[in-house]
Design a protein around this motif. Sequence first.
Motif, mmCIF file in Angstrom:
data_model
loop_
_atom_site.group_PDB
_atom_site.id
_atom_site.type_symbol
_atom_site.label_atom_id
_atom_site.label_comp_id
_atom_site.label_asym_id
_atom_site.label_seq_id
_atom_site.Cartn_x
_atom_site.Cartn_y
_atom_site.Cartn_z
ATOM 1 N N ASN A 400 0.861 -1.186 0.000
ATOM 2 C CA ASN A 400 0.000 0.000 0.000
ATOM 3 C C ASN A 400 0.898 1.237 0.000
ATOM 4 O OD1 ASN A 400 -1.640 2.209 0.767
ATOM 5 N ND2 ASN A 400 -3.056 0.856 1.844
ATOM 6 N N ASN A 401 0.790 2.083 -1.030
ATOM 7 C CA ASN A 401 1.710 3.223 -1.140
ATOM 8 C C ASN A 401 1.458 4.307 -0.104
ATOM 9 O OD1 ASN A 401 -0.559 4.534 -2.118
ATOM 10 N ND2 ASN A 401 0.278 4.923 -4.151
ATOM 11 N N LYS A 402 0.455 4.123 0.745
ATOM 12 C CA LYS A 402 0.242 5.060 1.849
ATOM 13 C C LYS A 402 1.021 4.644 3.104
ATOM 14 C CE LYS A 402 -4.133 7.302 0.763
ATOM 15 N NZ LYS A 402 -3.552 8.645 0.849
ATOM 16 N N VAL A 403 1.661 3.479 3.050
ATOM 17 C CA VAL A 403 2.421 3.004 4.205
ATOM 18 C C VAL A 403 3.828 3.579 4.147
ATOM 19 C CG1 VAL A 403 3.328 1.000 5.413
ATOM 20 C CG2 VAL A 403 1.062 0.904 4.390
ATOM 21 N N GLN A 404 4.229 4.278 5.208
ATOM 22 C CA GLN A 404 5.518 4.970 5.207
ATOM 23 C C GLN A 404 6.606 4.212 5.959
ATOM 24 O OE1 GLN A 404 6.879 7.652 8.098
ATOM 25 N NE2 GLN A 404 6.882 9.394 6.718
ATOM 26 N N THR A 405 6.375 3.920 7.234
ATOM 27 C CA THR A 405 7.431 3.377 8.100
ATOM 28 C C THR A 405 7.041 2.009 8.640
ATOM 29 O OG1 THR A 405 8.157 5.591 8.774
ATOM 30 C CG2 THR A 405 8.745 3.767 10.225
ATOM 31 N N CYS A 406 8.014 1.113 8.661
ATOM 32 C CA CYS A 406 7.867 -0.177 9.333
ATOM 33 C C CYS A 406 8.847 -0.186 10.494
ATOM 34 C CB CYS A 406 8.159 -1.332 8.372
ATOM 35 S SG CYS A 406 8.158 -2.957 9.172
ATOM 36 N N ALA A 407 8.320 -0.220 11.721
ATOM 37 C CA ALA A 407 9.161 -0.248 12.924
ATOM 38 C C ALA A 407 9.309 -1.696 13.380
ATOM 39 C CB ALA A 407 8.532 0.588 14.028
ATOM 40 N N VAL A 408 10.513 -2.106 13.741
ATOM 41 C CA VAL A 408 10.752 -3.518 14.053
ATOM 42 C C VAL A 408 11.422 -3.698 15.415
ATOM 43 C CG1 VAL A 408 10.913 -4.162 11.618
ATOM 44 C CG2 VAL A 408 12.990 -3.538 12.855
ATOM 45 N N TYR A 409 11.166 -4.884 15.983
ATOM 46 C CA TYR A 409 11.865 -5.318 17.194
ATOM 47 C C TYR A 409 12.082 -6.821 17.076
ATOM 48 C CZ TYR A 409 13.051 -6.314 22.049
ATOM 49 O OH TYR A 409 13.689 -6.730 23.192
ATOM 50 N N GLY A 410 13.354 -7.239 17.199
ATOM 51 C CA GLY A 410 13.674 -8.650 17.065
ATOM 52 C C GLY A 410 13.679 -9.119 15.625
ATOM 53 N N ILE A 411 13.574 -8.195 14.703
ATOM 54 C CA ILE A 411 13.558 -8.479 13.265
ATOM 55 C C ILE A 411 14.700 -7.715 12.612
ATOM 56 C CG2 ILE A 411 12.229 -8.329 11.115
ATOM 57 C CD1 ILE A 411 10.907 -10.209 13.024
ATOM 58 N N ASP A 412 15.420 -8.351 11.722
ATOM 59 C CA ASP A 412 16.514 -7.701 11.005
ATOM 60 C C ASP A 412 15.941 -6.711 9.993
ATOM 61 O OD1 ASP A 412 18.770 -6.942 9.636
ATOM 62 O OD2 ASP A 412 19.480 -8.976 9.220
ATOM 63 N N THR A 413 16.330 -5.437 10.103
ATOM 64 C CA THR A 413 15.784 -4.436 9.183
ATOM 65 C C THR A 413 16.106 -4.774 7.729
ATOM 66 O OG1 THR A 413 17.772 -3.061 9.475
ATOM 67 C CG2 THR A 413 15.874 -2.565 10.880
ATOM 68 N N SER A 414 17.288 -5.332 7.476
ATOM 69 C CA SER A 414 17.675 -5.653 6.100
ATOM 70 C C SER A 414 16.771 -6.725 5.506
ATOM 71 C CB SER A 414 19.138 -6.091 6.038
ATOM 72 O OG SER A 414 19.358 -7.275 6.777
ATOM 73 N N GLU A 415 16.263 -7.620 6.362
ATOM 74 C CA GLU A 415 15.341 -8.653 5.883
ATOM 75 C C GLU A 415 14.070 -8.019 5.327
ATOM 76 O OE1 GLU A 415 12.587 -12.330 7.646
ATOM 77 O OE2 GLU A 415 14.099 -11.375 8.924
#
Length: 459
Positions: A400-415
Motif C-alpha cells: 500500500n503506497n500510503k504506508v511509510q514506516t515499518c518499525a521492528v523489534y527482534g527483526i533484522d531491518t535488512s530482511e
Amino acid sequence: MEILVGDEHINCTPVIPYDERVCDMLDAWATEIRGDREAKAYPDVLTFGFFIRKGSISKKKKDFLRSCGGVPEAVSVNEGKQKKHVSERRLGRGLAFHIAPSNVPVNCMYTLVFGLLSGCANIVRVPSKEFPQVNILCRTLSAVLKKHKFSELADRIQVLRYDRDEKNASGVGMTEFFSSICDVRIIWGGDETIADIRKYPMGPRAKEITFADRYSFGIIDVQAVADATDDEIAKLAKDFYNDTYLMDQNACSSPHLIAWSIKGYVDASMQKRIAESGLADIPKSAKEVKSMMEGGLKSAQERFWKAVAKEASDRYDLADIKVSEKFADLCEKATLRGEGDGASEDAIINGVKSYQDNLLYVCDVDELNGQTIEDCRGKYGLFFQYTFIDIKSVLPVMDNNKVQTCAVYGIDTSEVVDLIVDNGLYGVDRVVPIGKTLDIDVVWDGYDLVREMSRVIEG
C-alpha cells in the motif's frame, strides 16, 4: 501576517548545498537551544538541537559529498590548480516555500533546515495554532541571526504565520502569492491540504514536494519479547511510547498496527509439542498454531502491552476529550467489515482488551490486506495487532503506497528492506527500530530532500 523570524525582504540567491556559513549557523543555533532554560522542558526541541549540531551536520555533509562522487575535503589539487569540489556543481533551486504541518510542532524547523542545507532561501509558514516549541525555536534562531557572523544569513530566512484566507496588499492570498514566486514548494499537510494548495499555480520551472497522508506499522518477534529481560522490555515500552503517545499517534510515522511474528516461537518452542501431537508438519496458519500455543503468544503480547500501559500511566495525560474521542473511534472501528481483494465480510476486529482502565486499548485483527492498515488507525492509545508465521503474509500492507514506516523489534531491518525491494512493493519508505520512527532526516518519505531542492550544474 506575522513575521516570526527574518525581515520583510528575502534574498533568493542560490548557494551551494551544505554551505559552511549555514553549517556554522546551525551549530550556533544548537548551542543556543542547549543553553535555553525553557527549551529543556521539551524533548522534541532538544532532539532538534541535537540534530543540527556540528557533528551531525558534518556527517550528513560527508555522506552527501560521497553520494555525489566527491571526497570530504573542501578542495583538491589537480596539476597545480585548485579544482572546485563536486558539491559546488550543485546549487539551491532558489526560493523554497514550506507549508508546515499542524500536528508536529517542530517539523516547521526541520523543513527550514533541509531548505537551508540545500542552498535555498526559505519562507516557512508555521501552524496557525501557537506551540511553545515553535516560539522557543524562533526566539533562539533570531538570537543567533543577530550575531554579526551570521547576519548575512538573516535575509535568507523568513518564518511567518498567517490565516488561511489572509491576503496581501494586492488582494492576493498569501499562499497563492508565495506559490507564484517560489522555485520549490514543500507541502507537509496531507491529502486535503495538498489538493487545496495545488489550486495555486507555480512557475513552469518550479518543483513541488508533497508529504501526503501516510500510515505506519510495526513488526515484533514473539520469541524476542519472550527472551528479553525486564529492563529490555521496559526500554522497548518506553521507545514505543515515544513513537506513539508523544504525538497522540498523529505523526505519519507512528505505528498503529503491530504484526506479531511467531515463526521463531514456533520453531524454537513448539517443535516438540507439534511432534508429540502426531502432526507431520508445522501448521501453516496462525490460527492453527495459536490454538496449540497454550498462551505462549498471548503471554508475550501481554508482557509488551502491560509494559506500554505502565509507561503511559506514568507519563501520559489522558484528557476527558481524548477519552471520549478514543471510545467513539473504537466503537466505529468495531463496526467495520472486510473489503477488497481476498477480504471476507466478517468484522475486522474480533476482540478488544483494555489496560490501565482506558489508557490503552488493543484490538485483535484476524485478516490483513491492503485496506487494513488504513482502517486500523487509532489515537490516544488505541492500537491493533495481527499474528503471522510467514512474513510474506504482511506483503499486502507493505504494498500500500500510503504506508511509510515499518518499525521492528527482534527483526533484522535488512530482511524487511530486501522483502520490499525483491517484491517491487509500492509501500514502506523506511524500516527502523522501534523508538526511531520519529527521527526525521534529510531522506524522508522516499525523498532525498537536499537533492530534491538543489539542481546539478553540468560542465
